[in-house]
Design a protein around this motif. Sequence first.
Motif, PDB file in Angstrom:
ATOM      1  N   VAL A  85       0.867  -1.175   0.000  1.00  0.00           N
ATOM      2  CA  VAL A  85       0.000   0.000   0.000  1.00  0.00           C
ATOM      3  C   VAL A  85       0.901   1.220   0.000  1.00  0.00           C
ATOM      4  O   VAL A  85       1.822   1.360   0.786  1.00  0.00           O
ATOM      5  CB  VAL A  85      -0.905  -0.021   1.247  1.00  0.00           C
ATOM      6  N   ALA A  86       0.599   2.136  -0.929  1.00  0.00           N
ATOM      7  CA  ALA A  86       1.392   3.378  -1.026  1.00  0.00           C
ATOM      8  C   ALA A  86       0.987   4.319   0.105  1.00  0.00           C
ATOM      9  O   ALA A  86      -0.192   4.382   0.465  1.00  0.00           O
ATOM     10  CB  ALA A  86       1.156   4.045  -2.364  1.00  0.00           C
ATOM     11  N   PRO A  87       1.944   5.069   0.660  1.00  0.00           N
ATOM     12  CA  PRO A  87       1.601   6.008   1.728  1.00  0.00           C
ATOM     13  C   PRO A  87       0.725   7.146   1.178  1.00  0.00           C
ATOM     14  O   PRO A  87       0.828   7.560   0.037  1.00  0.00           O
ATOM     15  CB  PRO A  87       2.936   6.518   2.211  1.00  0.00           C
ATOM     16  N   ALA A  88      -0.115   7.647   2.020  1.00  0.00           N
ATOM     17  CA  ALA A  88      -1.014   8.729   1.621  1.00  0.00           C
ATOM     18  C   ALA A  88      -0.223  10.037   1.524  1.00  0.00           C
ATOM     19  O   ALA A  88       0.633  10.320   2.332  1.00  0.00           O
ATOM     20  CB  ALA A  88      -2.136   8.860   2.634  1.00  0.00           C
TER      21      ALA A  88
END
Length: 89
Positions: A85-88
């Motif tokens: 999951v890519a960081p926000a």
Amino acid sequence: MQTKSNRWAGWKLAALTMCPAAILLTGCQVEMAGQTLPSAYYLSDDVQYYAPGPEFKLAREAAAMKEQSEAIRSTAQEAPAPAPVAPAP
């Protein structure tokens, strides 16, 4: 008229004769070599034979559980790893 001691003697005599008679008329059970033999005619009775079965009584259940656990393991190994999951921002 009977006296009390004669009456008791009669009851005692009746009890002494009835006990052995009851034992003899009801049959006997004999225990030989770990078996309880119910009558004198056990030798002429038909023989019952039970074929030996498997030692482990739940062989089918154990095989099904093993198959299920192997299926779960193989499914877990084939599943792709989840994408990171890519960081926000």
